[in-house]
Design a protein around this motif. Structure first.
Motif, PDB file in Angstrom:
ATOM      1  N   GLY A 159      -6.458   2.393   1.548  1.00  0.00           N
ATOM      2  CA  GLY A 159      -5.088   1.861   1.670  1.00  0.00           C
ATOM      3  C   GLY A 159      -4.430   2.193   3.003  1.00  0.00           C
ATOM      4  O   GLY A 159      -3.980   1.286   3.718  1.00  0.00           O
ATOM      5  N   ASN A 211       1.178   3.749  -3.198  1.00  0.00           N
ATOM      6  CA  ASN A 211       0.851   5.172  -3.028  1.00  0.00           C
ATOM      7  C   ASN A 211       2.003   6.045  -3.534  1.00  0.00           C
ATOM      8  O   ASN A 211       1.783   7.029  -4.250  1.00  0.00           O
ATOM      9  CB  ASN A 211       0.622   5.513  -1.553  1.00  0.00           C
ATOM     10  CG  ASN A 211      -0.806   5.219  -1.118  1.00  0.00           C
ATOM     11  OD1 ASN A 211      -1.659   4.929  -1.962  1.00  0.00           O
ATOM     12  ND2 ASN A 211      -1.067   5.287   0.170  1.00  0.00           N
ATOM     13  N   ASN A 255       0.826  -1.212   0.000  1.00  0.00           N
ATOM     14  CA  ASN A 255       0.000   0.000   0.000  1.00  0.00           C
ATOM     15  C   ASN A 255       0.859   1.260   0.000  1.00  0.00           C
ATOM     16  O   ASN A 255       0.590   2.206  -0.744  1.00  0.00           O
ATOM     17  CB  ASN A 255      -0.937   0.016   1.213  1.00  0.00           C
ATOM     18  CG  ASN A 255      -2.295  -0.558   0.866  1.00  0.00           C
ATOM     19  OD1 ASN A 255      -2.940  -0.093  -0.063  1.00  0.00           O
ATOM     20  ND2 ASN A 255      -2.715  -1.576   1.599  1.00  0.00           N
ATOM     21  N   LYS A 275       1.832   5.904  -7.209  1.00  0.00           N
ATOM     22  CA  LYS A 275       0.639   6.568  -7.764  1.00  0.00           C
ATOM     23  C   LYS A 275       0.724   8.102  -7.632  1.00  0.00           C
ATOM     24  O   LYS A 275       0.379   8.825  -8.569  1.00  0.00           O
ATOM     25  CB  LYS A 275      -0.608   6.032  -7.045  1.00  0.00           C
ATOM     26  CG  LYS A 275      -1.900   6.679  -7.506  1.00  0.00           C
ATOM     27  CD  LYS A 275      -3.133   5.879  -7.141  1.00  0.00           C
ATOM     28  CE  LYS A 275      -3.352   5.691  -5.668  1.00  0.00           C
ATOM     29  NZ  LYS A 275      -4.645   5.091  -5.358  1.00  0.00           N
TER      30      LYS A 275
HETATM   31 MG    MG Z   1      -3.548   4.045  -1.671  1.00  0.00          MG
END
Ligand code: MG
Ligand code: ATP
Length: 423
Positions: free
Chosen positions: A381, A321, A317, A324
């Motif tokens: 998340g 992140n 996660n 992303k």
């Molecule tokens: Mg996330």
């Protein structure tokens, strides 16, 4: 025994004095007397043990005992018997002391007449009776007092016991109330969570489903006219949408399980370095972006007792992140730091950063920062990450600057099972 006859024990070694006293008594004709005369204290004590007397006339200087000891011994042998002490002219001080030791009265030899003798005897008897009654009522009072104290003690103890049971009942009820309140809060949270899940999931599902639908329709109608590359592009779109949906479902299921307290925590010895290397390789393979994850290990690597499944959730996660929210690509620095009793995972990106005002709520389910823009996500998340950290009794911290990047630092005890047993 005739109660109107006053029984006198005369203890006097001087026979002339004894006779004189006998005569005085005979003179007092309105009263009936019975007189027993002894000369020594020992005899007197023996007589007292055998017979009852109303009064004792006691000379203070006897052949076998003298002075105050005579009174003390007689008083000890017959505590209720009135004693009238017979003293010489010079013995007034001793006579007064004799009164303090329990004698009722004293008569000075040579100064006695019939009236005085009778009056002294009567008063002595009367005083002794009064004293006896007084002592009896004192004793009764004492008994009553003791009984009262006993009852008060008993009732106090009963009250104390009742109080204790009442207190434990109250605390039991309070405990129950707290449990009930907690259960209600939990239920409310779960129902809020469910409605949140429904709204977020239905929203998040639309985009990938629409992608799948449009790509599959296009493929159905135009695949013959398209180049191989274009066909592949649409197949990849479908695959990545399915992947996204699968991820979404497993996140929701996992979080729901954690919230309902059904998530299992099974820490086992594991090689964290190897685990992180594999995880990075896996991620790197699936990455279609220009990111590079650089893993560095500090300190001497040791075996750690952690839950592998939860650790995978936690790190993937944080890493996903970092990827992303770094749209321009770049390096993601992943540091693994071994300390004496803990291991720290530090994931640093050079992405969009997190505004200060959003940082406190970041770990709440469905919370997303104000700067997420069009980045897809449910906001689950980090909530999952937080649960995983809590299971390991670890800590999580975040440092970030908008436009510069973010660093998430997670510290987990190397042996969380031992820690759990202590706490
Ligand atoms: Mg996330
Ligand atoms: P998903 O459930 O798919 O992970 P999400 O990424 O939006 O959705 P979280 O991982 O819980 O949800 O993150 C919560 C929010 O925190 C994100 O929406 C984002 O705004 C912010 N955030 C988390 N990590 C970063 C990061 N590395 N850089 C910038 N913002 C971040």
């Amino acid at each position: 025994m005739d109660s109107s006859i006053i029984k006198i024990l005369l203890v006097e070694d001087n026979l002339a004095d004894a006779d004189l006293l006998g005569e005085f008594l005979e003179e007092a004709d309105e009263t009936q007397w019975s007189l027993v005369h002894v000369e020594k204290l020992q005899e007197a004590l023996q007589t007292l043990a055998k017979d009852h007397f109303d009064v004792i006339l006691l000379d203070l200087s006897l052949p076998d005992k003298q002075g105050l000891a005579t009174v003390a011994q007689t008083h000890e042998a017959a505590p209720d018997l009135p004693i009238v002490v017979l003293t010489g002219l010079n013995d007034r001080v001793i006579a007064l002391e004799a009164l303090r030791q329990g004698a009722q009265d004293y008569l000075v030899k040579g100064k006695i007449d019939s009236n005085l003798l009778v009056r002294a005897i009567r008063y002595a008897i009367e005083r002794a009776h009064t004293l006896k009654r007084l002592r009896q009522s004192e004793e009764q009072l004492q008994r009553l007092n003791e009984e009262l104290e006993r009852r008060v003690e008993q009732q106090t103890e009963e009250l104390r016991q009742k109080n204790l049971s009442l207190q434990s009942e109250i605390s039991g009820r309070q405990h129950l109330e707290e449990e009930l309140r907690y259960a209600l809060v939990k239920e409310k949270e779960l129902s809020e969570l469910k409605s949140n899940i429904i709204s977020v999931v239905s929203h998040e599902y639309r985009t990938p489903l629409a992608t799948i639908l449009s790509s599959s329709e296009l493929l159905e109608h135009y695949s013959q006219q398209w180049t191989e590359e274009k066909r592949k592009r649409h197949f990849h779109r479908i695959q990545s949408s399915v992947h996204h949906l699968t991820q979404l479902i497993s996140d929701v299921l996992l979080f729901n399980k954690a919230e309902a307290g059904k998530l299992e925590f099974k820490p086992e010895p594991m090689d964290v370095v190897a685990f992180c290397q594999e995880l990075v390789e896996e991620l790197q393979l699936t990455l279609k972006t220009q990111h590079c994850i650089s893993l560095t290990c500090f300190g001497s690597a040791r075996e750690a007792c952690l839950d592998e499944k939860l650790l995978r959730q936690l790190l993937s996660n944080l890493l996903s992140n970092a990827i992303k929210y770094s749209p321009d690509g770049g390096k993601i620095q992943f540091d693994l730091v071994y300390e004496t009793e803990a291991v720290t995972f530090r994931i640093q990106d050079r992405g969009i950063g997190i505004p200060k005002k959003d940082r406190e709520q970041l770990f709440e389910a469905f919370y997303r920062s104000s700067n997420v823009g069009t980045f897809a996500g449910t906001g689950l998340g980090l909530a999952i990450v937080k649960r995983c950290v809590e299971f390991h009794k670890g800590q999580i911290a975040v440092e970030s600057e908008v436009g510069v990047g973010s660093t998430f630092t997670v510290t987990l005890p190397l042996n969380c099972t031992a820690l759990q047993e202590i706490s």
